[in-house]
Design a protein around this motif. Structure first.
Motif, PDB file in Angstrom:
ATOM      1  N   GLY A  98       0.905  -1.019   0.018  1.00 43.00           N
ATOM      2  CA  GLY A  98       0.041   0.072   0.177  1.00 43.00           C
ATOM      3  C   GLY A  98       1.166   1.330  -0.408  1.00 43.00           C
ATOM      4  N   VAL A  99       2.298   1.045  -0.016  1.00 44.15           N
ATOM      5  CA  VAL A  99       3.306   2.636   0.068  1.00 44.15           C
ATOM      6  C   VAL A  99       3.586   3.078  -1.475  1.00 44.15           C
ATOM      7  CG1 VAL A  99       4.865   3.495   0.821  1.00 44.15           C
ATOM      8  CG2 VAL A  99       3.721   2.017   2.853  1.00 44.15           C
ATOM      9  N   SER A 100       3.397   3.815  -2.387  1.00 43.76           N
ATOM     10  CA  SER A 100       3.850   4.181  -3.319  1.00 43.76           C
ATOM     11  C   SER A 100       5.234   4.768  -3.046  1.00 43.76           C
ATOM     12  CB  SER A 100       3.039   5.330  -3.797  1.00 43.76           C
ATOM     13  OG  SER A 100       1.885   4.953  -4.314  1.00 43.76           O
ATOM     14  N   ARG A 101       5.757   3.706  -3.935  1.00 37.27           N
ATOM     15  CA  ARG A 101       7.398   4.565  -4.071  1.00 37.27           C
ATOM     16  C   ARG A 101       8.007   4.413  -5.369  1.00 37.27           C
ATOM     17  NH1 ARG A 101       6.984   5.707   0.290  1.00 37.27           N
ATOM     18  NH2 ARG A 101       8.740   4.940   2.033  1.00 37.27           N
ATOM     19  N   ARG A 102       9.457   4.455  -5.547  1.00 37.03           N
ATOM     20  CA  ARG A 102       9.677   4.766  -6.871  1.00 37.03           C
ATOM     21  C   ARG A 102      11.001   4.314  -6.916  1.00 37.03           C
ATOM     22  NH1 ARG A 102       8.087   6.989 -11.735  1.00 37.03           N
ATOM     23  NH2 ARG A 102       9.612   8.896 -12.342  1.00 37.03           N
ATOM     24  N   MET A 103      11.441   3.223  -7.412  1.00 36.33           N
ATOM     25  CA  MET A 103      12.368   2.390  -7.697  1.00 36.33           C
ATOM     26  C   MET A 103      13.214   2.136  -8.888  1.00 36.33           C
ATOM     27  SD  MET A 103      10.020  -1.160  -5.691  1.00 36.33           S
ATOM     28  CE  MET A 103      11.760  -2.030  -5.447  1.00 36.33           C
ATOM     29  N   LEU A 104      14.148   1.982  -8.974  1.00 38.48           N
ATOM     30  CA  LEU A 104      15.352   1.935  -9.474  1.00 38.48           C
ATOM     31  C   LEU A 104      15.278   0.461  -9.722  1.00 38.48           C
ATOM     32  CD1 LEU A 104      17.862   2.986 -11.296  1.00 38.48           C
ATOM     33  CD2 LEU A 104      20.527   2.066  -9.181  1.00 38.48           C
ATOM     34  N   VAL A 105      15.068   0.301 -11.596  1.00 35.98           N
ATOM     35  CA  VAL A 105      15.343  -1.018 -12.177  1.00 35.98           C
ATOM     36  C   VAL A 105      16.991  -1.504 -12.596  1.00 35.98           C
ATOM     37  CG1 VAL A 105      14.222  -2.483 -13.884  1.00 35.98           C
ATOM     38  CG2 VAL A 105      12.433  -0.683 -13.084  1.00 35.98           C
ATOM     39  N   THR A 118      11.769   2.248   3.368  1.00 39.60           N
ATOM     40  CA  THR A 118      10.421   1.393   3.001  1.00 39.60           C
ATOM     41  C   THR A 118      10.112   0.946   3.485  1.00 39.60           C
ATOM     42  OG1 THR A 118      11.830   2.549   0.655  1.00 39.60           O
ATOM     43  CG2 THR A 118      10.023   0.750   0.758  1.00 39.60           C
ATOM     44  N   ALA A 119      10.857  -0.549   4.338  1.00 43.82           N
ATOM     45  CA  ALA A 119      10.621  -1.451   4.693  1.00 43.82           C
ATOM     46  C   ALA A 119       9.718  -1.349   6.312  1.00 43.82           C
ATOM     47  CB  ALA A 119      11.580  -2.493   4.807  1.00 43.82           C
ATOM     48  N   ALA A 120       9.890  -0.418   6.950  1.00 42.79           N
ATOM     49  CA  ALA A 120       9.249   0.179   8.047  1.00 42.79           C
ATOM     50  C   ALA A 120       7.613   0.890   7.628  1.00 42.79           C
ATOM     51  CB  ALA A 120       9.649   1.295   8.844  1.00 42.79           C
ATOM     52  N   ALA A 121       8.052   1.341   6.565  1.00 41.09           N
ATOM     53  CA  ALA A 121       6.173   2.342   5.798  1.00 41.09           C
ATOM     54  C   ALA A 121       5.142   1.007   5.476  1.00 41.09           C
ATOM     55  CB  ALA A 121       7.120   3.026   5.099  1.00 41.09           C
ATOM     56  N   ALA A 122       5.963   0.761   5.114  1.00 45.24           N
ATOM     57  CA  ALA A 122       5.326  -1.285   4.184  1.00 45.24           C
ATOM     58  C   ALA A 122       5.254  -2.210   5.129  1.00 45.24           C
ATOM     59  CB  ALA A 122       6.114  -1.444   3.205  1.00 45.24           C
ATOM     60  N   GLU A 151       2.949  -8.881  -1.006  1.00 47.62           N
ATOM     61  CA  GLU A 151       3.037  -8.409  -3.090  1.00 47.62           C
ATOM     62  C   GLU A 151       3.394  -6.755  -3.257  1.00 47.62           C
ATOM     63  OE1 GLU A 151      -1.700  -8.680  -4.068  1.00 47.62           O
ATOM     64  OE2 GLU A 151      -1.774  -6.344  -3.707  1.00 47.62           O
ATOM     65  N   LEU A 152       3.515  -6.811  -4.489  1.00 48.83           N
ATOM     66  CA  LEU A 152       4.137  -5.433  -5.250  1.00 48.83           C
ATOM     67  C   LEU A 152       3.857  -5.680  -6.596  1.00 48.83           C
ATOM     68  CD1 LEU A 152       8.143  -4.935  -5.174  1.00 48.83           C
ATOM     69  CD2 LEU A 152       6.705  -4.727  -7.072  1.00 48.83           C
ATOM     70  N   LYS A 153       3.191  -4.368  -6.348  1.00 43.42           N
ATOM     71  CA  LYS A 153       2.095  -3.916  -7.460  1.00 43.42           C
ATOM     72  C   LYS A 153       3.075  -3.289  -8.440  1.00 43.42           C
ATOM     73  CE  LYS A 153      -2.021  -5.085  -5.358  1.00 43.42           C
ATOM     74  NZ  LYS A 153      -3.565  -4.467  -5.660  1.00 43.42           N
ATOM     75  N   LEU A 154       3.255  -3.232  -9.778  1.00 47.16           N
ATOM     76  CA  LEU A 154       3.673  -2.288 -10.650  1.00 47.16           C
ATOM     77  C   LEU A 154       2.943  -2.165 -11.982  1.00 47.16           C
ATOM     78  CD1 LEU A 154       7.888  -2.513 -11.701  1.00 47.16           C
ATOM     79  CD2 LEU A 154       5.798  -1.749 -13.078  1.00 47.16           C
ATOM     80  N   GLY A 155       1.917  -1.438 -12.304  1.00 54.32           N
ATOM     81  CA  GLY A 155       1.051  -1.202 -13.624  1.00 54.32           C
ATOM     82  C   GLY A 155       0.250  -2.454 -13.625  1.00 54.32           C
TER      83      GLY A 155
END
Length: 203
Positions: A98-105, A118-122, A151-155
């Motif tokens: 439920g936490v939105s993040r910009r992630m480097l691919v 990020t881990a703590a927020a999620a 669960e990790l969502k990306l589009g």
């Protein structure tokens, strides 16, 4: 990939027409008008670049950049297409718990890595492994803890029970590694666009 301005072209048109109308109304000489238009254009380009870069780190600008068609990620059919950022990297808009993040691919990273923040927020609690997990980074070797993202969502892409490593040494950077990319039906780079195709696209 849409190389034009897209459905928000009217925004750019209005931004261009307004200064032209103002100058014509004042009957400004042609040379001066051209110079002022060039200045307006340069300022607009710089503003668009700054906003696009700032949006990677400021989630409050995400909606604004989306309105101006500056977002680098879009869904076309079942594919997620990510345009290369000005820094030469691909940055994905993902949701973790439920936490939105910009992630480097990063295809050079073996495993997906999350910052401690990020881990703590999620709500992800890393576990201390029996044996130390050592990760080689650009700043040298660091010790990390392990965890799993429910669960990790990306589009249209959804990855479940994704193994990750967590460490304060990652700073504010979150990375999608090969263990995420390998779950996809396919992934490829077309020009300056990263294309991700899932096995089972999610709405």
């Amino acid at each position: 990939m849409n190389d034009g301005f897209g459905p928000n072209a009217w925004i750019y048109l209005v931004l261009l027409i307004l200064p032209i109308s103002a100058l014509i109304g004042r009957r400004v000489p042609v040379l001066r008008m051209v110079t002022m238009l060039a200045t307006w254009g340069a300022l607009f380009v710089v503003l668009a670049f700054v906003v696009a870069q700032r949006e990677r780190f400021d989630p409050y600008l995400a909606r604004f950049t989306s309105m101006l068609h500056l977002s680098q990620q879009e869904v076309i059919g079942s594919e997620v297409r990510i345009r290369m950022s000005a820094d030469g990297h691909f940055w994905a808009d993902a949701t973790i718990g439920g936490v939105s993040r910009r992630m480097l691919v990063d295809s050079g990273a073996t495993i997906t890595a999350l910052s401690s923040g990020t881990a703590a927020a999620a709500g992800i609690r890393p576990e201390k492994p029996l044996f130390p997990v050592l990760i080689q980074t650009a700043n040298g070797q660091i010790s990390a803890q392990t965890a799993a993202v429910p669960e990790l969502k990306l589009g249209t892409v959804v990855a479940r029970d994704l193994p990750v490593v967590v460490a304060p040494a990652f700073g504010d950077t979150d990375v999608l590694g090969m263990n995420f990319l390998s779950k996809l039906k396919s992934w490829r780079v077309e020009g300056q666009t990263l294309v991700l195709e899932p096995h089972h696209p999610q709405s």
